[in-house]
Motif scaffolding. Structure first.
Motif, short mmCIF file in Angstrom:
data_model
loop_
_atom_site.label_atom_id
_atom_site.label_comp_id
_atom_site.label_asym_id
_atom_site.label_seq_id
_atom_site.Cartn_x
_atom_site.Cartn_y
_atom_site.Cartn_z
N UNK A 107 64.32 65.54 44.41
CA UNK A 107 64.69 65.08 43.08
C UNK A 107 65.68 66.01 42.38
N UNK A 108 65.93 67.18 42.96
CA UNK A 108 66.84 68.10 42.30
C UNK A 108 67.29 69.22 43.21
N UNK A 109 68.14 70.07 42.66
CA UNK A 109 68.61 71.27 43.37
C UNK A 109 68.73 72.38 42.35
N UNK A 110 68.15 73.54 42.67
CA UNK A 110 68.18 74.68 41.77
C UNK A 110 69.02 75.81 42.35
N UNK A 111 69.87 76.38 41.51
CA UNK A 111 70.69 77.52 41.90
C UNK A 111 70.64 78.55 40.78
N UNK A 146 70.53 73.62 37.33
CA UNK A 146 69.59 72.62 37.84
C UNK A 146 70.29 71.28 37.82
N UNK A 147 70.30 70.60 38.95
CA UNK A 147 70.95 69.30 39.00
C UNK A 147 70.09 68.27 39.69
N UNK A 148 70.34 67.01 39.32
CA UNK A 148 69.69 65.85 39.91
C UNK A 148 70.80 64.89 40.33
N UNK A 149 70.46 63.80 40.99
CA UNK A 149 71.52 62.83 41.34
C UNK A 149 72.22 62.27 40.10
N UNK A 176 77.57 74.59 48.54
CA UNK A 176 78.31 75.84 48.49
C UNK A 176 78.84 76.07 47.09
N UNK A 177 78.87 77.32 46.68
CA UNK A 177 79.44 77.67 45.39
C UNK A 177 80.93 77.96 45.49
N UNK A 178 81.55 77.61 46.63
CA UNK A 178 82.97 77.83 46.81
C UNK A 178 83.74 77.11 45.70
N UNK A 179 84.73 77.77 45.15
CA UNK A 179 85.47 77.22 44.01
C UNK A 179 86.09 75.88 44.34
N UNK A 180 86.61 75.75 45.56
CA UNK A 180 87.27 74.50 45.90
C UNK A 180 86.30 73.34 46.02
N UNK A 181 85.02 73.63 46.22
CA UNK A 181 84.01 72.58 46.36
C UNK A 181 83.25 72.32 45.06
N UNK A 182 83.24 73.30 44.16
CA UNK A 182 82.42 73.18 42.97
C UNK A 182 83.10 73.89 41.80
N UNK A 183 84.10 73.25 41.24
CA UNK A 183 84.88 73.88 40.18
C UNK A 183 84.08 74.06 38.90
N UNK A 184 82.97 73.32 38.75
CA UNK A 184 82.15 73.49 37.56
C UNK A 184 81.07 74.54 37.74
N UNK A 185 81.04 75.18 38.92
CA UNK A 185 80.04 76.21 39.19
C UNK A 185 78.78 75.69 39.84
N UNK A 186 78.60 74.38 39.88
CA UNK A 186 77.43 73.80 40.52
C UNK A 186 77.69 73.56 42.01
N UNK A 187 76.72 73.82 42.87
CA UNK A 187 76.88 73.49 44.29
C UNK A 187 77.11 71.99 44.46
#
Length: 241
Positions: A69-73, A154-157, A43-54
């Motif tokens: 291997x990753x997640x794209x938003x 784009x994020x990875x573990x 979720x892009x909810x502010x309380x869950x992702x303050x840096x903007x990343x899900x």
């Protein structure tokens, strides 16, 4: 009597056709849900992702499929999907299978099989996904306004990458050649100037970049086998703790 028989047959055939249409519609709805709706869902909810990343539960998703291997938003679009790694023995498998490994017409965004060794650190990391008529998967890329979008998350573990879009190109896939790595850094920098740097829409030509992320989907403008390629480069990288 013959007229009655013909009417009965027509009625039965109509019923079969209706049942087939209902079944196909139900399958399509089920396929779309499996490909685009996730539980747990980042979720892009502010309380869950303050840096903007899900906030991605990597342990969960890699237990679902070790190919994740990753997640794209892409903020401002419907693009918010896991990315899986394709393999040399079946490089297009994820064009027809979802993140759960089930057959699915929607497929799943995947990192090209030629990038398997270096992953997203490949000199050119290609990520492919379908352009679906309902606007899902990578369809928004085909009508993306780089001036309004500007970045891809784009994020990875291991890390989070805030990517800047440098150019967008529409190419004929029959003649466009894919290249993942290069014999020298000079050859790579020349490719950056010649390919992303001479695209249809150029925001900026990256200088001294060590990796270009290329997001690819179908387009339907000029040729029968057309692709939209969105080229991007790292703006900021945050390593996961």
């Amino acid at each position: 009597m013959r007229s009655k028989t013909k009417s009965t047959i027509a009625f039965i055939l109509a019923g079969i056709l209706l049942a087939a249409c209902i079944g196909a519609a139900a399958l399509l709805i089920q396929s779309r849900s499996a490909a685009t709706s996730f539980d747990p869902s980042p979720s892009l909810a502010v309380e869950d992702a303050t840096d903007g990343f899900p906030a991605v539960d990597w342990d969960y998703w890699q237990s679902v499929n070790s190919d994740v291997v990753g997640w794209i938003t892409v903020p401002g679009t419907s693009i918010d999907y896991p990315v899986v790694q394709a393999h040399a023995e079946a490089p297009t498998w994820y064009l027809s299978h979802d993140v759960y490994g089930s057959w699915n017409i929607y497929g799943c965004p995947y990192l090209d099989a030629d990038c398997e060794e270096e992953g997203f650190d490949s000199q050119v990391a290609y990520v492919f996904a379908h352009h679906m008529d309902d606007g899902s998967m990578f369809a928004p890329l085909a009508s993306l306004d780089p001036g309004e979008c500007g970045e891809i998350l784009l994020q990875t573990p291991e890390e989070k990458m805030r990517l800047e879009i440098c150019s967008v190109d529409i190419v004929n896939a029959w003649s466009e050649l894919k290249q993942v790595d290069f014999p020298s850094d000079a050859a790579f920098q020349e490719w950056i100037r010649d390919v992303p740097g001479s695209a249809d829409t150029v925001i900026a030509v990256p200088e001294d970049s060590d990796s270009i992320k290329a997001f690819v989907t179908c387009s339907y403008n000029y040729w029968s086998n057309e692709r939209t390629i969105v080229y991007s480069t790292n703006a900021d990288i945050y390593h996961s703790s």
